[in-house]
Write a protein that holds these residues in place. Structure first.
Motif, mmCIF file in Angstrom:
data_model
loop_
_atom_site.group_PDB
_atom_site.id
_atom_site.type_symbol
_atom_site.label_atom_id
_atom_site.label_comp_id
_atom_site.label_asym_id
_atom_site.label_seq_id
_atom_site.Cartn_x
_atom_site.Cartn_y
_atom_site.Cartn_z
ATOM 1 N N ALA A 43 10.836 3.152 -13.392
ATOM 2 C CA ALA A 43 10.926 2.141 -14.452
ATOM 3 C C ALA A 43 9.606 1.376 -14.571
ATOM 4 C CB ALA A 43 12.071 1.180 -14.169
ATOM 5 N N LEU A 44 8.964 1.105 -13.442
ATOM 6 C CA LEU A 44 7.679 0.403 -13.467
ATOM 7 C C LEU A 44 6.622 1.227 -14.192
ATOM 8 C CD1 LEU A 44 5.958 -2.018 -12.644
ATOM 9 C CD2 LEU A 44 5.544 -0.885 -10.457
ATOM 10 N N LEU A 45 6.577 2.550 -13.923
ATOM 11 C CA LEU A 45 5.619 3.416 -14.616
ATOM 12 C C LEU A 45 5.838 3.362 -16.131
ATOM 13 C CD1 LEU A 45 5.523 6.696 -12.480
ATOM 14 C CD2 LEU A 45 3.759 4.951 -12.665
ATOM 15 N N HIS A 46 7.095 3.464 -16.547
ATOM 16 C CA HIS A 46 7.390 3.434 -17.975
ATOM 17 C C HIS A 46 7.092 2.058 -18.583
ATOM 18 C CE1 HIS A 46 9.381 7.274 -17.246
ATOM 19 N NE2 HIS A 46 9.245 7.470 -18.548
ATOM 20 N N ARG A 47 7.369 0.997 -17.841
ATOM 21 C CA ARG A 47 7.125 -0.352 -18.351
ATOM 22 C C ARG A 47 5.624 -0.606 -18.545
ATOM 23 N NH1 ARG A 47 9.317 -4.701 -20.962
ATOM 24 N NH2 ARG A 47 8.075 -6.498 -20.430
ATOM 25 N N ILE A 48 4.837 -0.251 -17.541
ATOM 26 C CA ILE A 48 3.386 -0.448 -17.652
ATOM 27 C C ILE A 48 2.841 0.414 -18.798
ATOM 28 C CG2 ILE A 48 1.157 -0.140 -16.508
ATOM 29 C CD1 ILE A 48 2.622 -0.680 -13.836
ATOM 30 N N ASP A 80 0.818 -1.202 0.000
ATOM 31 C CA ASP A 80 0.000 0.000 0.000
ATOM 32 C C ASP A 80 0.855 1.255 0.000
ATOM 33 O OD1 ASP A 80 -2.386 -1.370 -0.135
ATOM 34 O OD2 ASP A 80 -2.648 -1.433 2.042
ATOM 35 N N SER A 81 1.975 1.243 0.754
ATOM 36 C CA SER A 81 2.849 2.420 0.780
ATOM 37 C C SER A 81 3.539 2.601 -0.564
ATOM 38 C CB SER A 81 3.880 2.320 1.912
ATOM 39 O OG SER A 81 4.720 1.200 1.716
ATOM 40 N N ASP A 82 3.931 1.494 -1.213
ATOM 41 C CA ASP A 82 4.532 1.597 -2.548
ATOM 42 C C ASP A 82 3.504 2.096 -3.556
ATOM 43 O OD1 ASP A 82 7.118 0.823 -1.917
ATOM 44 O OD2 ASP A 82 6.695 -1.298 -2.255
ATOM 45 N N LYS A 83 2.266 1.667 -3.397
ATOM 46 C CA LYS A 83 1.216 2.124 -4.303
ATOM 47 C C LYS A 83 1.039 3.635 -4.161
ATOM 48 C CE LYS A 83 -3.569 1.076 -5.500
ATOM 49 N NZ LYS A 83 -4.662 0.156 -5.201
ATOM 50 N N ALA A 84 1.021 4.115 -2.922
ATOM 51 C CA ALA A 84 0.905 5.555 -2.691
ATOM 52 C C ALA A 84 2.103 6.288 -3.286
ATOM 53 C CB ALA A 84 0.796 5.846 -1.198
ATOM 54 N N ALA A 85 3.290 5.707 -3.147
ATOM 55 C CA ALA A 85 4.489 6.318 -3.726
ATOM 56 C C ALA A 85 4.405 6.333 -5.251
ATOM 57 C CB ALA A 85 5.738 5.573 -3.260
ATOM 58 N N LEU A 86 3.908 5.245 -5.839
ATOM 59 C CA LEU A 86 3.752 5.181 -7.290
ATOM 60 C C LEU A 86 2.762 6.238 -7.784
ATOM 61 C CD1 LEU A 86 3.567 1.441 -8.418
ATOM 62 C CD2 LEU A 86 5.098 3.198 -9.290
ATOM 63 N N LEU A 87 1.650 6.371 -7.084
ATOM 64 C CA LEU A 87 0.663 7.373 -7.470
ATOM 65 C C LEU A 87 1.229 8.782 -7.326
ATOM 66 C CD1 LEU A 87 -2.557 5.760 -5.973
ATOM 67 C CD2 LEU A 87 -1.997 6.033 -8.391
ATOM 68 N N GLY A 88 2.025 9.002 -6.258
ATOM 69 C CA GLY A 88 2.692 10.295 -6.086
ATOM 70 C C GLY A 88 3.687 10.557 -7.199
ATOM 71 N N GLU A 110 1.847 11.450 -10.369
ATOM 72 C CA GLU A 110 1.421 12.858 -10.372
ATOM 73 C C GLU A 110 2.605 13.771 -10.674
ATOM 74 O OE1 GLU A 110 -1.592 14.212 -10.284
ATOM 75 O OE2 GLU A 110 -2.482 12.213 -10.139
ATOM 76 N N GLU A 111 3.741 13.479 -10.081
ATOM 77 C CA GLU A 111 4.944 14.288 -10.284
ATOM 78 C C GLU A 111 5.446 14.204 -11.725
ATOM 79 O OE1 GLU A 111 9.554 13.794 -8.940
ATOM 80 O OE2 GLU A 111 8.033 13.454 -7.386
ATOM 81 N N LYS A 112 5.397 13.028 -12.322
ATOM 82 C CA LYS A 112 5.971 12.779 -13.647
ATOM 83 C C LYS A 112 4.941 12.783 -14.774
ATOM 84 C CE LYS A 112 10.155 11.695 -12.121
ATOM 85 N NZ LYS A 112 11.340 12.406 -12.474
ATOM 86 N N ARG A 113 3.690 13.085 -14.466
ATOM 87 C CA ARG A 113 2.627 12.976 -15.449
ATOM 88 C C ARG A 113 2.933 13.733 -16.745
ATOM 89 N NH1 ARG A 113 -1.667 14.680 -17.845
ATOM 90 N NH2 ARG A 113 -3.525 13.380 -18.024
ATOM 91 N N GLN A 138 -3.704 8.286 -18.809
ATOM 92 C CA GLN A 138 -4.881 8.070 -17.959
ATOM 93 C C GLN A 138 -5.083 6.577 -17.687
ATOM 94 O OE1 GLN A 138 -6.704 10.282 -16.313
ATOM 95 N NE2 GLN A 138 -7.882 8.648 -15.400
ATOM 96 N N ASP A 139 -4.913 5.751 -18.738
ATOM 97 C CA ASP A 139 -4.993 4.295 -18.555
ATOM 98 C C ASP A 139 -3.923 3.813 -17.583
ATOM 99 O OD1 ASP A 139 -7.117 4.093 -20.288
ATOM 100 O OD2 ASP A 139 -5.941 3.340 -21.980
ATOM 101 N N LEU A 140 -2.752 4.441 -17.637
ATOM 102 C CA LEU A 140 -1.666 4.097 -16.714
ATOM 103 C C LEU A 140 -2.098 4.383 -15.277
ATOM 104 C CD1 LEU A 140 1.292 3.335 -16.078
ATOM 105 C CD2 LEU A 140 1.916 5.702 -16.626
ATOM 106 N N PHE A 141 -2.735 5.515 -15.055
ATOM 107 C CA PHE A 141 -3.223 5.846 -13.712
ATOM 108 C C PHE A 141 -4.236 4.809 -13.228
ATOM 109 C CE2 PHE A 141 -6.364 7.752 -10.906
ATOM 110 C CZ PHE A 141 -5.554 8.225 -9.880
#
Length: 182
Positions: free
Chosen positions: A68-73, A12-20, A23-26, A48-51
């Motif tokens: 890297a996970l954001l870019h991979r997904i 859950d904390s990693d998920k919050a970090a990923l969402l943060g 938002e920062e890198k959108r 948006q689909d990534l979010f």
């Protein structure tokens, strides 16, 4: 096609970090994907689909490289989108080849005969009946994706299931419909 979102869960904390981080890198993600897709609007949809994908990830384990996970997904979503567009374009071209005639450099739609209209109506009725006979979840996934035009990600979100389960339902529906309509 499975992507990093299906293979790697987050705490859950990693998920919050990923969402943060999202938002920062959108804005950067939009530029990154716009350069690859050649369209800012397509890139906006993809991001948006990534979010949606990140928001739906289940808690399992830590993420070592969130960026890297954001870019991979996102890259996997982009590839899925491009494949879908290619299949759609091929279907359109096939239809045009069968249903139009070239006259003086212009495509003219062929008029169907009365027998072709009747046969088409019978096939449509058989298709509707075959769709109605599908199991409920399979029918719902098929309708959301194929008839309503939602992506696999959006279909999964609307149904509350994983993308891979959506893919399985759609594959099952297509196999069943193809078998019944031969």
């Amino acid at each position: 096609m499975a992507d990093a979102g299906d293979l790697l869960g987050v705490t859950d904390s990693d998920k919050a970090a990923l969402l943060g981080l999202y938002e920062e890198k959108r804005a950067n993600l939009v530029r990154f994907f716009a350069a690859r897709l050649g369209s800012r609007a397509e890139a906006e949809d993809l991001v948006q689909d990534l979010f949606i994908r990140i928001s739906g990830m289940e808690a399992v384990g830590p993420v070592e490289n969130p960026s890297a996970l954001l870019h991979r997904i996102g890259s996997n979503l982009m590839l899925d989108r491009l494949r879908s567009q290619k299949r759609s374009g091929n279907r359109d071209n096939d239809w045009r080849a069968v249903n139009t005639t070239l006259v003086a450099g212009q495509e003219i739609a062929d008029e169907p005969s009365a027998d072709e209209v009747v046969a088409g109506r019978q096939r449509l009725k058989a298709l509707v009946e075959a769709i109605e006979d599908l199991p409920e979840k399979t029918r719902q996934a098929f309708q959301l994706h194929k008839l309503d035009g939602h992506s696999h990600v959006e279909t999964a979100r609307r149904m509350g299931i994983s993308v891979s389960t959506v893919e399985k339902h759609i594959s099952s529906a297509l196999k069943t419909l193809t078998r019944r309509l031969r």
